[in-house]
Write a protein that holds these residues in place. Structure first.
Motif, short mmCIF file in Angstrom:
data_model
loop_
_atom_site.label_atom_id
_atom_site.label_comp_id
_atom_site.label_asym_id
_atom_site.label_seq_id
_atom_site.Cartn_x
_atom_site.Cartn_y
_atom_site.Cartn_z
N ASN A 400 0.66 -1.15 -0.05
CA ASN A 400 -0.07 0.10 0.09
C ASN A 400 1.03 1.37 0.05
O ASN A 400 1.60 1.52 0.94
CB ASN A 400 -0.84 -0.05 1.40
CG ASN A 400 -1.95 1.21 1.20
OD1 ASN A 400 -3.09 1.05 0.59
ND2 ASN A 400 -1.35 2.26 1.76
N ALA A 424 4.53 -4.13 1.94
CA ALA A 424 5.02 -2.89 2.43
C ALA A 424 4.21 -2.05 2.61
O ALA A 424 3.19 -1.90 1.77
CB ALA A 424 6.39 -2.49 1.83
N PHE A 425 4.17 -1.14 3.88
CA PHE A 425 3.32 -0.11 3.85
C PHE A 425 3.93 1.26 4.00
O PHE A 425 4.64 1.64 4.90
CB PHE A 425 2.34 -0.12 5.28
CG PHE A 425 1.21 0.75 5.41
CD1 PHE A 425 -0.11 0.52 5.02
CD2 PHE A 425 1.49 2.02 6.02
CE1 PHE A 425 -1.05 1.16 5.42
CE2 PHE A 425 0.56 2.82 6.12
CZ PHE A 425 -0.90 2.27 5.81
N ILE A 426 3.51 2.22 2.91
CA ILE A 426 4.41 3.36 2.68
C ILE A 426 3.46 4.47 3.32
O ILE A 426 2.41 4.53 2.77
CB ILE A 426 4.93 3.67 1.31
CG1 ILE A 426 5.57 2.42 0.70
CG2 ILE A 426 5.46 4.79 1.28
CD1 ILE A 426 6.98 2.33 1.25
N GLY A 427 3.95 5.06 4.41
CA GLY A 427 2.93 6.25 5.03
C GLY A 427 3.07 7.25 3.91
O GLY A 427 3.61 7.71 3.24
N THR A 430 5.44 10.39 1.96
CA THR A 430 6.92 9.58 2.06
C THR A 430 7.58 10.06 0.81
O THR A 430 7.23 9.89 -0.26
CB THR A 430 6.96 8.11 2.40
OG1 THR A 430 6.37 7.98 3.63
CG2 THR A 430 8.27 7.67 2.29
N GLN A 441 6.79 -6.34 4.05
CA GLN A 441 6.24 -5.98 5.28
C GLN A 441 6.83 -4.88 6.14
O GLN A 441 6.71 -4.70 7.14
CB GLN A 441 6.27 -7.32 6.31
CG GLN A 441 5.89 -8.41 5.70
CD GLN A 441 4.25 -8.35 5.39
OE1 GLN A 441 3.60 -7.73 6.07
NE2 GLN A 441 3.87 -8.96 4.29
N ASN A 443 7.56 -0.60 6.90
CA ASN A 443 6.80 0.44 6.98
C ASN A 443 7.57 1.68 7.07
O ASN A 443 8.71 1.85 7.52
CB ASN A 443 6.07 0.50 8.30
CG ASN A 443 4.79 -0.48 8.65
OD1 ASN A 443 4.97 -1.65 7.89
ND2 ASN A 443 3.62 0.05 8.95
N THR A 444 6.82 2.92 6.54
CA THR A 444 7.52 4.03 6.40
C THR A 444 6.64 4.80 7.29
O THR A 444 5.35 4.90 6.97
CB THR A 444 8.13 4.67 5.10
OG1 THR A 444 6.90 4.94 4.35
CG2 THR A 444 8.98 3.94 4.65
N LEU A 459 10.49 -0.38 10.75
CA LEU A 459 9.64 0.77 10.36
C LEU A 459 11.03 1.88 10.47
O LEU A 459 11.90 2.10 11.24
CB LEU A 459 8.93 1.22 11.73
CG LEU A 459 8.43 2.76 11.88
CD1 LEU A 459 7.25 3.38 10.53
CD2 LEU A 459 7.74 3.02 13.27
#
Length: 500
Positions: A400, A424-427, A430, A441, A443-444, A459
């Motif tokens: 995402n 992966a989860f990209i805030g 970013t 898996q 995160n940012t 993270l």
């Protein structure tokens, strides 16, 4: 058993044989200057529904006539025309004949005498008549051979016949083509006109061409003048009427638009017969090479261009432009542009997304609102939902990408790649400064500028600590009032920082 001929093979033995089919040489006239087009591009190379006019003409000729040889008459713009024709891989491979000083259509055909040697019949077409189809060519040749005519001409009914010669016929036989300047009021009401598509017995054509004169306003040799010469010799000349949609060739930008409209309607009718739903044909544009699967719906203002391929059950539009792109089954594209891309099955694009060349969306992937992708590979079920730029990147499955994410891929000299692992989860907001890798898996944190690789499952946070400046607004107002009174303002009066 019916016999068209018999051959003796040994004593008392007869074997039935078929008369060999008549060979056909195709002559495509492509030497016209096209002055009224006001273009540096040769007239026959102007596109009609995604392909040059001459491409349509040669396709019709080769499909309809199965010729022994193809001759293209060239003149001004020869290099451009020859390069284009060679790139189309026409079979049989065309021969090019330079007309030299252009002295009319009769002169152009006369220049092909040597090139057409060995053919029984000669099929002549104009390179600016893209509405002629293979079925029209077959119909013309069928009548030409059935009637044993020395010549046959294709005719059509147009909406506005002004400026064209009117066709007078009795059944299949052409009686006369009356030029408008010589037509009576009754003849001017006739809307059937002659095209520049002819089938000739070569022997008769070559014999008549030297008899054509130049006693006309343009002082040129006109191919239609061959027909009365043949009739005066007692030869049969046939006329074959076909439906060209009320239009003909083109000489101006306006007439080219009319021809394109007819061609576009034909293309859409073919797709609709194949099970494609077109909500509004008047505002839907599909090029000739496009292929579309059944149960796909095309909404208004959809443009499918180039070699685009669309699977079954897709939803395209409204307001979608898709060029040289593959769209998988069940995918949706709305209010978006995709060029040189691959959109997987059940993927979603838009609204207001831009897929630039080299982009791949795998099955179930999403490129959402105000998203731009360039040379990016978005994995299965991964999402780039909104307000992001992802370029020169590989995104794994189930990832995402948060709103406002940017892959910073260009350093002013070179492009660099970003790799984002599965899940992966990209805030939001970013910045991924390439080259950089984000592991599976991982995160940012929102608002981070990521310049180093992020390990799997980790993270990454890169942002300064939040600071609170208390009383900031009141101090700013007080300093402003002092400035307005002309008083000096000390630096410490302009504001201060206080952690807490």
């Amino acid at each position: 058993m019916p016999r068209s001929a018999v051959a003796l093979q040994g004593e008392g033995a007869f074997v039935a044989t078929r008369r060999p089919p008549r060979s056909v040489a195709v002559v495509a006239l492509a030497a016209g200057r096209g002055k009224r087009m006001r273009s540096a591009t040769p007239k026959v190379l102007h596109p009609v529904c995604g392909r040059p006019s001459l491409w349509h003409v040669l396709r019709a000729a080769t499909r309809g006539a199965r010729p022994s040889n193809v001759i293209v008459v060239v003149g001004e713009g020869r290099r451009q025309v020859e390069e284009a024709v060679r790139s189309w891989r026409v079979r049989p491979e065309p021969t090019f004949v330079d007309q030299g000083t252009p002295l009319g259509t009769g002169h152009a055909v006369a220049a092909t005498e040597e090139a057409t040697q060995g053919a029984d019949d000669v099929l002549i077409l104009s390179g600016d008549d893209p509405l002629i189809g293979g079925e029209h060519v077959r119909q013309l040749l069928t009548v030409h051979r059935r009637t044993k005519a020395a010549a046959a001409i294709l005719t059509t009914v147009v909406d506005d016949p002004r400026g064209y010669g009117r066709v007078i016929r009795v059944g299949d036989e052409l009686i006369e083509i009356v030029e408008e300047s010589e037509a009576t009021p009754a003849i001017r009401k006739i809307r059937e006109i002659s095209t520049l598509v002819y089938a000739f017995r070569r022997e008769e054509l070559i014999g008549a061409l030297p008899l054509v004169g130049r006693d006309n306003v343009q002082h040129e040799y006109y191919l239609p003048d061959v027909l009365p010469i043949l009739k005066d010799k007692g030869e049969m000349v046939a006329a074959v009427a076909v439906d060209l949609g009320g239009s003909l060739g083109f000489n101006t930008r306006g007439s080219m638009a009319a021809v394109s409209s007819v061609m576009r309607a034909r293309i859409l009718e073919g797709h609709m017969r194949g099970g494609v739903a077109v909500v509004d044909p008047q505002t839907t544009y599909v090029d000739v090479d496009v292929r579309i699967g059944p149960d796909t719906i095309l909404y208004p203002l959809t443009f499918l261009e180039g070699a685009t391929r669309v699977g079954a059950g897709c939803r395209l539009g409204p307001s979608a432009r898709i060029v040289d792109t593959t769209v998988g089954e069940g995918a949706e594209v709305t209010f978006s542009v995709a060029v040189g891309s691959r959109i997987g099955p059940r993927a979603s694009v838009g609204p207001f997304a831009s897929l630039r060349p080299g982009t791949v969306l795998r099955e179930g992937a999403k490129a959402g609102t105000f998203v731009e992708l360039k040379a990016a590979r978005i994995g299965r079920n991964s999402k780039v939902p909104h307000l992001s730029y992802v370029g020169d990147a590989v995104v794994g499955e189930g990832a995402n990408i948060g709103a406002g994410t940017i892959t910073v891929n260009y350093d002013g000299y070179d492009k660099h790649r970003t790799t984002i692992g599965d899940g992966a989860f990209i805030g939001s907001d970013t910045m991924l400064v390439a080259p950089v890798r984000v592991g599976k898996q991982a995160n940012t944190a929102a608002g981070s500028v990521i310049t180093r690789d992020v390990p799997a499952g980790a993270l990454a946070v890169e942002r300064s600590e939040q600071r609170i400046v208390r009383g900031y607004r009141e101090r700013k107002r007080a300093a402003r009032r002092k400035q307005q009174r002309g008083e000096a303002v000390q630096p410490e009066e302009k504001g201060g920082a206080d952690r807490g």
